[in-house]
Write a protein that holds these residues in place. Structure first.
Motif, PDB file in Angstrom:
ATOM      1  N   GLY A  61    -108.708   6.392  59.244  1.00  0.00           N
ATOM      2  CA  GLY A  61    -108.989   7.769  59.588  1.00  0.00           C
ATOM      3  C   GLY A  61    -108.894   8.573  58.311  1.00  0.00           C
ATOM      4  O   GLY A  61    -107.954   8.397  57.530  1.00  0.00           O
ATOM      5  N   ARG A  62    -109.872   9.440  58.070  1.00  0.00           N
ATOM      6  CA  ARG A  62    -109.888  10.180  56.803  1.00  0.00           C
ATOM      7  C   ARG A  62    -110.133  11.657  57.058  1.00  0.00           C
ATOM      8  O   ARG A  62    -110.809  12.050  58.004  1.00  0.00           O
ATOM      9  N   LEU A  63    -109.574  12.467  56.154  1.00  0.00           N
ATOM     10  CA  LEU A  63    -109.723  13.915  56.205  1.00  0.00           C
ATOM     11  C   LEU A  63    -110.360  14.360  54.898  1.00  0.00           C
ATOM     12  O   LEU A  63    -109.884  14.002  53.821  1.00  0.00           O
ATOM     13  N   TRP A  64    -111.448  15.161  54.996  1.00  0.00           N
ATOM     14  CA  TRP A  64    -112.245  15.540  53.823  1.00  0.00           C
ATOM     15  C   TRP A  64    -112.300  17.056  53.668  1.00  0.00           C
ATOM     16  O   TRP A  64    -112.259  17.792  54.645  1.00  0.00           O
ATOM     17  N   SER A  65    -112.444  17.501  52.424  1.00  0.00           N
ATOM     18  CA  SER A  65    -112.777  18.894  52.143  1.00  0.00           C
ATOM     19  C   SER A  65    -114.282  19.046  52.237  1.00  0.00           C
ATOM     20  O   SER A  65    -115.034  18.327  51.570  1.00  0.00           O
ATOM     21  N   VAL A  66    -114.755  19.982  53.058  1.00  0.00           N
ATOM     22  CA  VAL A  66    -116.190  20.136  53.251  1.00  0.00           C
ATOM     23  C   VAL A  66    -116.854  20.713  52.009  1.00  0.00           C
ATOM     24  O   VAL A  66    -117.961  20.319  51.644  1.00  0.00           O
ATOM     25  N   SER A  67    -116.184  21.650  51.320  1.00  0.00           N
ATOM     26  CA  SER A  67    -116.839  22.340  50.205  1.00  0.00           C
ATOM     27  C   SER A  67    -117.051  21.443  49.003  1.00  0.00           C
ATOM     28  O   SER A  67    -118.022  21.610  48.267  1.00  0.00           O
ATOM     29  N   THR A  68    -116.169  20.465  48.760  1.00  0.00           N
ATOM     30  CA  THR A  68    -116.310  19.615  47.573  1.00  0.00           C
ATOM     31  C   THR A  68    -116.529  18.150  47.890  1.00  0.00           C
ATOM     32  O   THR A  68    -116.871  17.383  47.000  1.00  0.00           O
TER      33      THR A  68
END
Length: 760
Positions: free
Chosen positions: A319-326
C-alpha cells in the motif's frame, strides 16, 4: 630568503588555521600514505580553491596529539572524503578509525573509488579494516545487487604527469556539488563580528578578517547556489521531479538567510522546474497498480500495488501514499497477498482500507508503519471494491456475496446485504456502486443494468436497464437527486431520483465541444476515456479524434447536471512531423509526454481540482497526470477568456536579422522558421515561437527554461507584469501560459522561492 618566505606564509595563514581548528572543516581527506598520498594532495589542492579542507600533511605538526586532534577534526568536519586505494581499504587502521569517528556522528562519508579498488577489496575483505566493515554493512536487493552503506564516487580516469595519480575533473566537480552550506565561513563571520564588538582596539584587524570572511561566505553561498541549480536542471531533464524541486528551492535564498546571495542560474532552474513539474510517471510507480483513490482534497493518492518483476509466484504487495503535486512517494506499507486488490481513503480518519479475495479487510493509519485487521460482523470473501462516504462515517464493500455497508467507528454492519450486486465477467468495474449522500440508499450494478436500493430495509427502489450495453461506473450527484451512469460504450446517462424514491427514465447526454474551440468535436472520437469528478456534478473526458489526417487529443469538462460543456482544451496533435517532437522524451515540454499513453488508459479517477490518475489493469505501471499538466481552469494552459483576437495578430520580431544566428547565447539557432516574438520588461527573458512549439529562454544564463508544444503558433506576448504569456495559433485561438512569478527585477528570487515552496 626561502625560510623567511615560509615563515611569513605560515604567519599569513595563522588566522585561517586557528578558525579551522576551532570550527572544523568543509572537507576532511582520509587516505593511506602508502599508496594514496599523491591523489590526496592533488585533491586537497583542487578543493582548497573554494572550501576549507583538512589535509594531514599541512594541518598536523610535530608534537600534536594525533589521536585527539583526529577525533575532534573529523567530528567537526562537514564531509569526510575517503580516498579508497587498496591500502586504505585493507591495511590502514587510521582510515578505519577516521571513518568510525565520522559515522558515530550519524553522517555518511564519501568514498572515492580509485581504479575499482572497492570492488577488489570487497572480494577479499579484511576484518578490522574498512573493507571488512563495508562488506558487512552492504544491503542485498531482491535482484542480487548491493546497496553500499556509504556514498561512492568512481574514478577510473585522472592521471597526472610523471606517473602521479590524481583525481579526475568529474570527481572534483561532483564533490564540490555535493557540498551544501558554508559552515566554517559563517562561524568565522560570527566570531569576527563578536571580536569587533568586544575588542574595539583591534578594529582594523577585525575589519579585515570580517571583510575576508564575508567575501568568502558570499562566494560559498553563490557556489552552493550554482551547484544546486545545475543539479536541479539535470534532475528536471531526467524526470526526477521531487529531487529537482528540492534542489531548485535550495538554489534560491530564503527570507531568513543571513546572506541573500544566489547564482543567476538559480533563477533559470526555478522557472525550468516549475514549468517541468509534469514530467512523466513517478519513477517509483513501476509496479502493477491494482487500485487507487484520491483524498477529497486531491493532494494525496493511495494505491495498492503488486511487484511482479520476479514473477507472480514471488510477487510482493504494497500500500502506498503519494504526493499528487510532485509524484513523490510519501510512505508505504507491506500487504498480504489476499488483501491486495482494492483501496479506499477514509479521509476523516486519515486511514486507508484495503481488501482482497480472501475477504479480509485491513486498515492503515497513515502515521503507522503497519496495517491492522478491521474486525467485522460479516463473513466476506472476494472483496473487489470499496467505496466510502467519510462525512457519514460509512463505507461499502463489494464482495462475492453482495454489497455490505459498515460503520467505520463502531465496526458494525449497517442494514441489509444487497446480494444482487454483479460486477460482470470482467471483474471489478471502476466505482460500480455508490452510497447516497443521506446514507440510507445505495446504487449498484446488477446483471442487466443498475438498481437503487434502500439497504436499511433491504428494498429495491428502482431498476435501470440499458439494452445490450452494460454499465461500468455510476455516481450519485452531490445533492442525491440524480444518478449518473457510464456504459461500456462510453456514453453517459442520467436518471432523476424522485421524491417517491423511484427513478426517471434514462437520459443519454451528448458531450459537445465548448463554444470557441475550433478543432475538437468536429468528428466522432475513436478512443474515449471518461472519469467522474468527485464532489461536483462533472465529468472529465479525454478523446482521441481524427481531424483530416491528424490525431488530436482533446479534454472536455462536462457538467451533467446543467448538461453543459464547461471547457474544452486541445491537448495536442499527432500529425507526422510533430509526432516525435510532441511525444518523445528528448525535446518536448514534459507536461505532455504521457499523452502517448492515452489510447491505452484503462481506469481513471479525477478529483474536484481536476487531477487525473489513470492506470491500466492488464499491465504494470501507471500514468500519473497531475494538476500541473491537465488543469482546465484559467490558471492552467488553456484558452484565455475575454482576449481579443486582434491583440496578437502581428509578430514583433526583436532580432535585427533572424538568419544571423542568435542573441548572445550559443545553442539557439534563429532562422526562417523561428521568430523571436517577445521580450520581458527587464530584457532578460525571451520567447521564441516555432511552428511546433513555444520556448522561453533566460538570456543571462543561456538556458531554455520552458517549452509548450502549441502547434502552428504565430505570436506570443508577456502580459501583466510578465506573470503569464499569451500565445496565438493559426486558428486565432489565444492560450494563456502561467509562469511561477512575475519575471520583473526586484525580489524575483524570493517570489520564485515562494512559488516553489507552495508545491507539495
Amino acid at each position: 630568503m626561502r625560510s623567511i618566505s615560509r615563515c611569513l606564509g605560515e604567519i599569513w595563514r595563522f588566522p585561517a588555521r586557528v578558525t579551522d581548528a576551532l570550527f572544523g572543516y568543509d572537507f576532511f581527506i582520509s587516505y593511506s600514505w602508502s599508496d594514496g598520498a599523491d591523489y590526496a594532495k592533488s585533491l586537497n589542492e583542487s578543493l582548497r580553491e573554494n572550501f576549507s579542507v583538512h589535509f594531514d600533511a599541512e594541518d598536523y605538526h610535530v608534537g600534536n596529539d594525533l589521536d585527539f586532534l583526529t577525533r575532534v577534526r573529523v567530528r567537526n568536519s562537514r564531509h569526510l572524503i575517503i580516498v579508497a586505494t587498496p591500502a586504505a581499504l585493507s591495511a590502514s587502521a587510521w582510515v578505519r578509525k577516521e571513518a568510525d569517528q565520522f559515522l558515530a556522528t550519524g553522517r555518511i562519508p564519501l568514498i572515492v573509488d580509485v581504479d575499482g579498488s572497492v570492488d577488489a577489496a570487497l572480494s577479499a575483505p579484511r576484518e578490522g579494516m574498512l573493507s571488512g566493515w563495508l562488506h558487512k554493512q552492504r544491503k542485498v536487493q531482491g535482484d542480487g545487487s548491493f546497496i553500499d552503506p556509504v556514498l561512492r564516487l568512481s574514478d577510473d580516469k585522472g592521471i597526472f604527469e610523471k606517473g602521479k595519480r590524481g583525481p579526475g575533473q568529474d570527481v572534483i566537480s561532483k564533490l564540490k556539488a555535493s557540498f551544501k552550506g558554508a559552515r566554517v565561513a559563517k562561524r568565522r563571520l560570527r566570531i569576527v563580528t563578536a571580536v569587533a564588538v568586544t575588542l574595539f582596539a583591534m578594529l582594523v584587524a577585525t575589519s579585515w578578517l570580517a571583510n575576508t570572511a564575508y567575501r568568502q561566505l558570499i562566494e560559498a553561498v553563490k557556489s552552493n547556489s550554482q551547484a544546486s541549480a545545475v543539479a536541479a536542471l539535470g534532475l528536471n531533464d531526467s524526470g526526477n521531479m521531487p529531487e529537482a524541486l528540492s534542489r531548485a528551492k535550495n538554489a534560491l535564498p530564503s527570507e531568513s538567510d543571513m546572506i541573500q546571495a544566489h547564482d543567476p542560474l538559480a533563477i533559470s532552474a526555478a522557472i525550468s522546474v516549475y514549468n517541468g513539474l509534469g514530467t512523466g510517471s513517478s519513477e517509483e510507480m513501476r509496479f502493477h497498480i491494482k487500485d487507487a483513490d484520491f483524498d477529497p482534497s486531491g493532494t494525496i493518492l493511495a494505491t495498492v500495488e503488486t511487484d511482479v518483476t520476479e514473477g507472480p509466484r514471488y510477487a510482493s504487495h504494497f500500500g502506498r501514499l503519494w504526493s499528487v503535486s510532485t509524484g513523490e512517494l510519501i510512505s508505504e506499507v507491506s500487504l498480504p497477498k489476499n488483501a491486495s486488490f482494492a483501496v479506499e481513503i477514509v479521509s476523516s480518519h486519515r486511514t486507508a482500507i484495503f481488501g482482497g479475495f480472501a475477504g479480509e479487510l485491513l486498515i492503515w493509519e497513515f502515521d503507522q508503519s503497519s496495517v491492522e485487521q478491521f474486525p467485522t460482523d460479516r463473513q466476506l470473501s472476494g472483496v473487489s471494491e470499496i467505496v466510502s462516504r467519510g462525512d457519514l462515517d460509512l463505507f461499502a464493500v463489494g464482495a462475492s456475496s453482495g454489497v455490505h455497508v459498515f460503520d467505520f467507528t463502531s465496526k458494525q454492519s449497517v442494514g441489509q446485504v444487497f446480494s444482487a450486486y454483479d460486477t460482470g465477467t470482467s471483474g471489478k468495474a471502476d466505482h460500480s456502486f455508490d452510497l447516497h449522500p443521506e446514507g440510507r440508499t445505495l446504487a449498484a450494478q446488477i446483471n442487466n443494468g443498475a438498481a437503487v436500493i434502500d439497504f436499511i430495509n433491504g428494498e429495491i427502489l428502482c431498476e435501470l436497464i440499458h439494452g445490450q450495453q452494460r454499465f461500468v461506473s455510476l455516481r450519485f450527484s452531490p445533492d442525491g437527486k440524480h444518478l449518473v451512469l457510464m456504459s461500456e460504450d462510453g456514453n453517459i446517462h442520467v436518471s432523476e431520483i424522485r421524491n417517491s424514491s423511484n427513478c426517471s427514465d434514462l437520459l443519454t447526454v451528448q458531450i459537445a465541444a465548448a463554444e470557441g474551440e475550433y478543432l475538437c468535436g468536429r468528428f466522432p472520437p475513436h478512443d474515449v476515456n471518461t472519469a467522474f469528478v468527485d464532489k461536483n456534478p462533472w465529468l472529465l473526458r479525454i478523446t482521441q479524434e481524427r481531424y483530416h489526417s491528424d490525431d488530436m487529443y482533446c479534454a472536455y469538462l462536462y457538467d451533467w447536471q446543467r448538461q453543459e460543456t464547461l471547457s474544452t482544451v486541445l491537448l495536442g496533435r499527432n500529425y507526422a512531423p510533430f509526432a516525435q517532437a510532441f511525444l518523445d522524451s528528448d525535446e518536448p515540454h514534459p507536461a505532455h509526454r504521457d499523452l502517448s499513453h492515452l489510447p491505452r488508459l484503462g481506469v481513471s479517477i479525477a478529483t474536484q481540482n481536476l487531477n487525473l490518475f489513470s492506470y491500466p489493469r492488464t499491465s504494470p505501471g501507471g500514468v500519473f497526470l497531475r494538476d500541473k499538466w491537465l488543469r482546465l481552469d484559467p490558471n492552467g494552459v488553456t484558452l484565455a477568456e475575454n482576449v481579443s483576437n486582434d491583440v496578437l495578430t502581428i509578430p514583433r520580431a526583436v532580432t535585427s536579422d533572424p538568419t544571423s544566428g542568435s542573441w548572445d547565447c550559443t545553442g539557439y539557432a534563429a532562422g526562417p522558421s523561428k521568430v523571436t516574438v517577445a521580450v520581458s520588461s527587464n530584457g532578460r527573458f525571451v520567447v521564441v515561437v516555432e511552428p511546433l512549439a513555444v520556448h522561453i529562454h533566460d538570456r543571462e544564463t543561456c538556458t531554455q527554461i520552458g517549452t509548450w508544444p502549441i502547434s502552428m503558433a504565430r505570436t506570443a506576448e508577456f502580459v501583466g507584469v510578465d506573470e503569464a504569456l499569451l500565445v496565438m495559433n493559426a486558428q486565432r485561438q489565444v492560450f494563456r501560459l502561467p509562469l511561477p512569478a512575475a519575471l520583473t527585477d526586484g525580489d524575483l528570487a524570493q517570489r520564485l522561492k515562494k512559488a516553489l515552496s507552495s508545491i507539495r
